[in-house]
Design an enzyme around this catalytic site. Structure first.
Site: not given
Ligand code: BGC
Length: 402
Positions: A20, A114, A157-158
């Site tokens: 990102q 991620h 992540n998640e």
């Protein structure tokens, strides 16, 4: 309620992720998805915030506003651009960020995965492949020389959202897809996580913990879970309970035994008798279209504690997509007050990391701005917003808003 005074060592900082913010992650799955002919993805990540080069500016920003922690992720596709080909230069690059954080008095919190993987990994079957966990463990082992000074490591992540995305990205037969669709809760805003992807991610998490336990024994390791804060009005109880189970609790329970669990929360989902209900006027919604509901963080922390029992919690993400920074401060202030209430009840929270340090690539678009700082798209110069200094003030004052 009395003001919560933060214990020594409590972390107040901000989070980012590699894809990102870095820009030019040409070997990652997401770059591939962004550039496929006919892709539904609106915008490509492009240069992002150029954090690949600008990481010292990011760390300076964190230090200058007074935050004491920075969470960022390592891009597997940069470390292992081709199967079994480790880029030692890329490993050292991330090592410089870790050292750079320490030199500035910032606690680095490092995420190892991620949402993005190397293309070769996806082509070989991704998380559903038999050797996926072993491949991930080898990547993690390649990082261990630079991870020695790191105390907090988020392996994945998640995984619940990553497995949900697996419903689209996994190469599966139509029978397989139909089987997975049976777990969807009718009307729910998100499909159920893909089970083969979730199983691969869980095995990878365990394998990474094993490697880290042996080779970076001083680190605390865990993963972070997206919390939907599912609620019900009369008639919606059953759907709410089913959705909570598939979308988060199944994987949340896998955290038991880890050193900590990361909580990530933004808003809530409310079920009524015929699916989700909402009465928040459109003009009050965030740039993600989500309900403005800062109490989500308190509820997410309490729910996590109820499911996993007494273990350390690190808030690894919480924030708001808005073009109005005053609203960001108001949202975060209420969220932190809620966090304080949960802590006052004895829940073991070790830190709060705001999403995000920078406006960034929101998985398909640059429009939702979550950042404490913006940047110029041509010079990449960073400009902290008032919220950055406001949150830094909380870190320095060591008191949560009440
Ligand atoms: C993710 C971030 C994302 C944020 C806001 C989380 O699900 O970890 O990558 O930008 O939410 O949507």
């Amino acid at each position: 309620m009395a003001e919560v005074i933060l214990p020594d060592g409590f972390l107040i900082g901000a989070s980012t992720s590699a894809h990102q913010t870095e820009g030019g992650n040409v070997n990652s799955t997401w770059w591939m998805f962004e550039h496929r002919p006919g892709t539904p993805i609106a915008e490509s990540s492009g240069d992002a915030a150029d954090s690949w080069h600008r990481w010292p500016d990011d760390l300076d920003l964190v230090a200058e506003v007074g935050l004491n922690a920075y969470r960022f992720s390592i891009e597997w596709a940069r470390i292992e651009p081709a199967r079994d080909e480790i880029s030692h230069a890329a490993v050292l690059h991330y090592g410089r960020i870790i050292d750079g954080a320490r030199e500035r008095g910032i606690e680095p919190i490092v995420t190892l995965h991620h949402f993005t993987e190397p293309r070769w990994f996806w082509e070989a079957g991704g998380w559903a492949a038999a050797d996926a966990a072993e491949r991930f463990a080898r990547y993690v082992a390649a990082l261990t020389p630079i991870l020695q000074p790191v105390r907090w490591i988020v392996t994945i992540n998640e995984p619940n959202m990553a497995a949900m995305m697996g419903r689209v990205s996994r190469r599966a037969s139509s029978e397989d897809r139909a089987e997975e669709a049976k777990r969807d809760v009718p009307g729910a805003p998100l499909p159920a996580p893909d089970r083969p992807t979730a199983a691969g991610l869980t095995a990878a998490h365990r394998a990474a913990r094993e490697v880290l336990g042996e080779l970076v024994p001083s680190a605390l390791t865990g993963w972070s879970i997206a919390n939907q804060v599912v609620q019900a009005v009369p008639g919606g109880e059953e759907a709410a309970a089913r959705f909570t189970e598939v979308i988060e609790d199944e994987l949340l329970r896998e955290s038991v035994g880890d050193d900590f669990v990361g909580v990530q929360s933004y808003t809530r989902t409310v079920f009524g008798p015929s699916g989700p209900v909402r009465d928040d006027p459109e003009e009050t919604r965030t740039l993600m279209g989500w309900e403005y509901w800062p109490d989500a963080l308190e509820q997410a922390v309490r729910h996590t504690h109820d499911v996993v029992g007494p273990m350390a919690i690190l808030v690894t993400e919480n924030g708001i997509a808005t073009g109005d920074d005053t609203r960001r401060i108001a949202y975060t202030s209420s969220a932190l007050a809620g966090l304080g209430r949960a802590m006052a009840d004895g829940i073991d929270v070790r830190g709060y990391l705001h999403w995000s340090l920078l406006d960034n690539y929101e998985w398909g678009s640059y429009r939702p701005t979550f950042g404490l700082a913006s940047w110029d798209p041509e010079t990449f110069d960073r400009s902290p917003k008032p919220s950055a200094n406001w949150l830094g003030g909380i870190a320095k004052g060591r008191r949560l808003p009440s």
